[in-house]
Each structure stands twice: as structure tokens, then as C-alpha cells.
Design an enzyme around this catalytic site. Structure first.
Site, PDB file in Angstrom:
ATOM      1  N   SER A   7       0.839  -1.202   0.000  1.00  0.00           N
ATOM      2  CA  SER A   7       0.000   0.000   0.000  1.00  0.00           C
ATOM      3  C   SER A   7       0.869   1.245   0.000  1.00  0.00           C
ATOM      4  O   SER A   7       1.673   1.456   0.918  1.00  0.00           O
ATOM      5  CB  SER A   7      -0.910   0.021   1.225  1.00  0.00           C
ATOM      6  OG  SER A   7      -1.542   1.277   1.349  1.00  0.00           O
ATOM      7  N   HIS A  30      -1.059  -1.216  -4.374  1.00  0.00           N
ATOM      8  CA  HIS A  30      -2.353  -0.961  -3.740  1.00  0.00           C
ATOM      9  C   HIS A  30      -2.504   0.535  -3.489  1.00  0.00           C
ATOM     10  O   HIS A  30      -1.681   1.150  -2.805  1.00  0.00           O
ATOM     11  CB  HIS A  30      -2.468  -1.736  -2.427  1.00  0.00           C
ATOM     12  CG  HIS A  30      -3.846  -1.716  -1.844  1.00  0.00           C
ATOM     13  ND1 HIS A  30      -4.854  -2.551  -2.274  1.00  0.00           N
ATOM     14  CD2 HIS A  30      -4.384  -0.950  -0.862  1.00  0.00           C
ATOM     15  CE1 HIS A  30      -5.953  -2.307  -1.582  1.00  0.00           C
ATOM     16  NE2 HIS A  30      -5.701  -1.337  -0.721  1.00  0.00           N
ATOM     17  N   ASP A  32      -4.943   3.463  -2.064  1.00  0.00           N
ATOM     18  CA  ASP A  32      -6.087   3.759  -1.204  1.00  0.00           C
ATOM     19  C   ASP A  32      -6.655   5.140  -1.523  1.00  0.00           C
ATOM     20  O   ASP A  32      -5.971   6.151  -1.344  1.00  0.00           O
ATOM     21  CB  ASP A  32      -5.672   3.704   0.267  1.00  0.00           C
ATOM     22  CG  ASP A  32      -5.375   2.288   0.723  1.00  0.00           C
ATOM     23  OD1 ASP A  32      -6.251   1.422   0.562  1.00  0.00           O
ATOM     24  OD2 ASP A  32      -4.265   2.054   1.235  1.00  0.00           O
ATOM     25  N   MET A  34      -9.495   7.798  -0.516  1.00  0.00           N
ATOM     26  CA  MET A  34     -10.419   8.137   0.568  1.00  0.00           C
ATOM     27  C   MET A  34     -10.985   9.535   0.346  1.00  0.00           C
ATOM     28  O   MET A  34     -10.257  10.438  -0.053  1.00  0.00           O
ATOM     29  CB  MET A  34      -9.704   8.089   1.917  1.00  0.00           C
ATOM     30  CG  MET A  34      -8.954   6.793   2.180  1.00  0.00           C
ATOM     31  SD  MET A  34      -8.142   6.821   3.792  1.00  0.00           S
ATOM     32  CE  MET A  34      -7.061   5.400   3.646  1.00  0.00           C
ATOM     33  N   HIS A  63      -8.389   0.850  -4.406  1.00  0.00           N
ATOM     34  CA  HIS A  63      -9.386   0.579  -3.363  1.00  0.00           C
ATOM     35  C   HIS A  63     -10.134   1.878  -3.064  1.00  0.00           C
ATOM     36  O   HIS A  63      -9.584   2.805  -2.472  1.00  0.00           O
ATOM     37  CB  HIS A  63      -8.637   0.042  -2.131  1.00  0.00           C
ATOM     38  CG  HIS A  63      -9.478  -0.137  -0.909  1.00  0.00           C
ATOM     39  ND1 HIS A  63      -8.917  -0.342   0.336  1.00  0.00           N
ATOM     40  CD2 HIS A  63     -10.815  -0.167  -0.718  1.00  0.00           C
ATOM     41  CE1 HIS A  63      -9.882  -0.470   1.236  1.00  0.00           C
ATOM     42  NE2 HIS A  63     -11.039  -0.354   0.620  1.00  0.00           N
ATOM     43  N   MET A  65     -12.508   4.016  -1.121  1.00  0.00           N
ATOM     44  CA  MET A  65     -13.206   4.228   0.145  1.00  0.00           C
ATOM     45  C   MET A  65     -13.953   5.549   0.019  1.00  0.00           C
ATOM     46  O   MET A  65     -13.609   6.556   0.650  1.00  0.00           O
ATOM     47  CB  MET A  65     -12.206   4.233   1.305  1.00  0.00           C
ATOM     48  CG  MET A  65     -11.654   2.869   1.617  1.00  0.00           C
ATOM     49  SD  MET A  65     -10.267   2.897   2.775  1.00  0.00           S
ATOM     50  CE  MET A  65      -8.902   2.882   1.616  1.00  0.00           C
ATOM     51  N   MET A 136     -11.367  -6.287   5.031  1.00  0.00           N
ATOM     52  CA  MET A 136     -10.604  -5.346   5.851  1.00  0.00           C
ATOM     53  C   MET A 136     -10.349  -5.960   7.229  1.00  0.00           C
ATOM     54  O   MET A 136     -11.290  -6.379   7.908  1.00  0.00           O
ATOM     55  CB  MET A 136     -11.359  -4.028   6.003  1.00  0.00           C
ATOM     56  CG  MET A 136     -11.552  -3.247   4.712  1.00  0.00           C
ATOM     57  SD  MET A 136     -10.001  -2.763   3.922  1.00  0.00           S
ATOM     58  CE  MET A 136      -9.250  -1.728   5.196  1.00  0.00           C
ATOM     59  N   ASP A 174      -6.552  -6.789   3.941  1.00  0.00           N
ATOM     60  CA  ASP A 174      -5.905  -5.477   4.060  1.00  0.00           C
ATOM     61  C   ASP A 174      -6.031  -4.985   5.489  1.00  0.00           C
ATOM     62  O   ASP A 174      -7.137  -4.785   5.989  1.00  0.00           O
ATOM     63  CB  ASP A 174      -6.569  -4.492   3.089  1.00  0.00           C
ATOM     64  CG  ASP A 174      -5.968  -3.087   3.140  1.00  0.00           C
ATOM     65  OD1 ASP A 174      -5.001  -2.864   3.891  1.00  0.00           O
ATOM     66  OD2 ASP A 174      -6.475  -2.216   2.415  1.00  0.00           O
TER      67      ASP A 174
END
Length: 214
Positions: A7, A30, A32, A34, A63, A65, A136, A174
Site C-alpha cells: 500500500s 495498492h 487507497d 479516501m 481501493h 473508500m 478489511m 488489508d
């Protein structure tokens, strides 16, 4: 073989290209994303994903979020994501299906994500459609949290469902993955492991990636 997805949330964002090159022996990058609404943190968006795409040949595991991801999945695909995962909690079942369909229509792989309090059964409506399910093992939003071992029962349940109904689907974990907890995840049936600080704080990153494969 177990796949490793470091990540970049744990990378040095002032030297992001350098830090992505340092994980060249991994299987995925990876990423993330958000939005400050679905989770209480804000990270990166579409322009950064497009910039990352130019720095690596590794597949980008993005990913999301964010609330109502159906609004943005096509843009993330166009920016260079190879795999886009959306949270089942982030919208209605109908809209999650629509998001998965849009990702596939772009020729990319699509997945769903389950937060710690979300049961394995929440994956059932999407099981035959997805290429990956992400469990998660921390509350999403921040890196460096403690691994939730109680999520392994969910991972095992999902492994059984995947083997029965969609054997080509990958099962990713994760949160808090390190050289100790990786063995627990693999034993429960995960075949893709996301690791942030465990990779980027290692003295020898390629050796750490190899170690996490179990």
C-alpha cells in the site's frame, strides 16, 4: 502463489515514483482512495492515479473508500487502474452492481470490499460477478492499525464460497499484515495480501515482500 500488494499509503509521497520502484518485486500496487466522507480521512484522487500509472508496469489495485463509487469508477479505470474495488457499504446493492458493471465494461477487473463489522453474507449478491473480494482487517481510513484476528473466520467463510461458486476470484486481506499475521491470513484462505508499513519500513523491501508470501 500468494500475491503481495504494498500500500502506497505508507510510501513517501514526496518521492512516490522512487517508492513505487522500490516495490517492483510485488504483484500489485495498492492505492487507497479516501474521500473524507465514507472514511474520516482524505488521500488521493484520479490525477495521482494517472501519474502513478506512468511510473510502473505493475497492476494498480485501486481501493475506493468513497461514497457512491459508481460516480467515479470509469474515471479511475481511464486513469490506469487495473482492478477497482468498491465497498458494499458505500451505496445501494443496485448501485454497487452498476459500479461493477461499469468497471467490467472498461475491460478492467472489479471487486468488492467488506469492512470489519460487515458479515461474509454481504458478498453473496456479487459473488459470481467479482474478480476479487477484499476483507478489511482494520477499520478503513488510516494506516498502521492493529490486525483484527477475529476477521479470519470471515476470510475462511468467503474462501469456501469462492471455491464453490467463483473459483477464479481472488481473496485479499488489508490491514495490519506483517510477517507474523500474513501466515494467519494465508492459512484462512487469502491469496492476496495488502501491506503498508510492514513493507515500507523494512530495511530490505524485496526480502520483506518475499517473506510476506508465507
Amino acid at each position: 502463489m500468494v500475491k503481495i500488494a504494498p500500500s502506497i499509503l505508507s510510501a513517501d509521497f514526496a518521492n512516490l515514483e522512487r517508492d513505487i520502484q522500490r516495490i517492483s518485486t510485488a504483484d500489485y500496487v495498492h492505492v487507497d482512495v479516501m474521500d473524507g466522507m465514507f472514511v474520516p480521512n482524505i488521500t488521493i484522487g484520479i490525477p495521482v492515479v494517472a501519474s502513478i500509472r506512468k511510473t510502473t508496469e505493475l497492476p494498480l489495485d485501486v481501493h475506493l473508500m468513497i461514497v457512491q463509487p459508481v460516480r467515479y469508477v470509469e474515471q479511475f479505470c481511464d486513469a490506469g487502474a487495473d482492478l477497482v474495488t468498491v465497498h458494499v457499504e458505500s451505496d445501494t446493492e443496485e448501485n454497487i452492481h452498476a459500479a461493477l458493471d461499469k468497471i467490467h465494461a472498461k475491460g478492467k477487473r472489479a471487486g468488492i470490499v467488506l469492512k470489519p463489522k460487515t458479515p461474509a453474507e454481504a458478498a453473496l449478491p456479487f459473488l459470481e460477478k467479482v474478480d476479487l473480494i477484499l476483507v478489511m482487517t482494520v477499520e478503513p481510513g488510516f494506516g498502521g492499525q492493529k490486525f483484527m484476528a477475529d476477521q479470519m473466520e470471515k476470510v475462511s467463510a468467503l474462501r469456501a464460497l469462492i471455491d464453490q461458486r467463483n473459483p477464479g476470484c481472488e481473496l485479499e486481506v488489508d490491514g495490519g499484515v506483517d510477517p507474523v499475521t500474513c501466515k494467519t491470513c494465508i492459512a484462512a484462505g487469502a491469496n492476496v495480501l495488502v501491506a503498508g508499513s510492514a513493507v515500507y519500513k523494512a530495511a530490505d523491501i524485496p526480502a520483506r515482500i518475499a517473506e510476506l508470501r508465507g
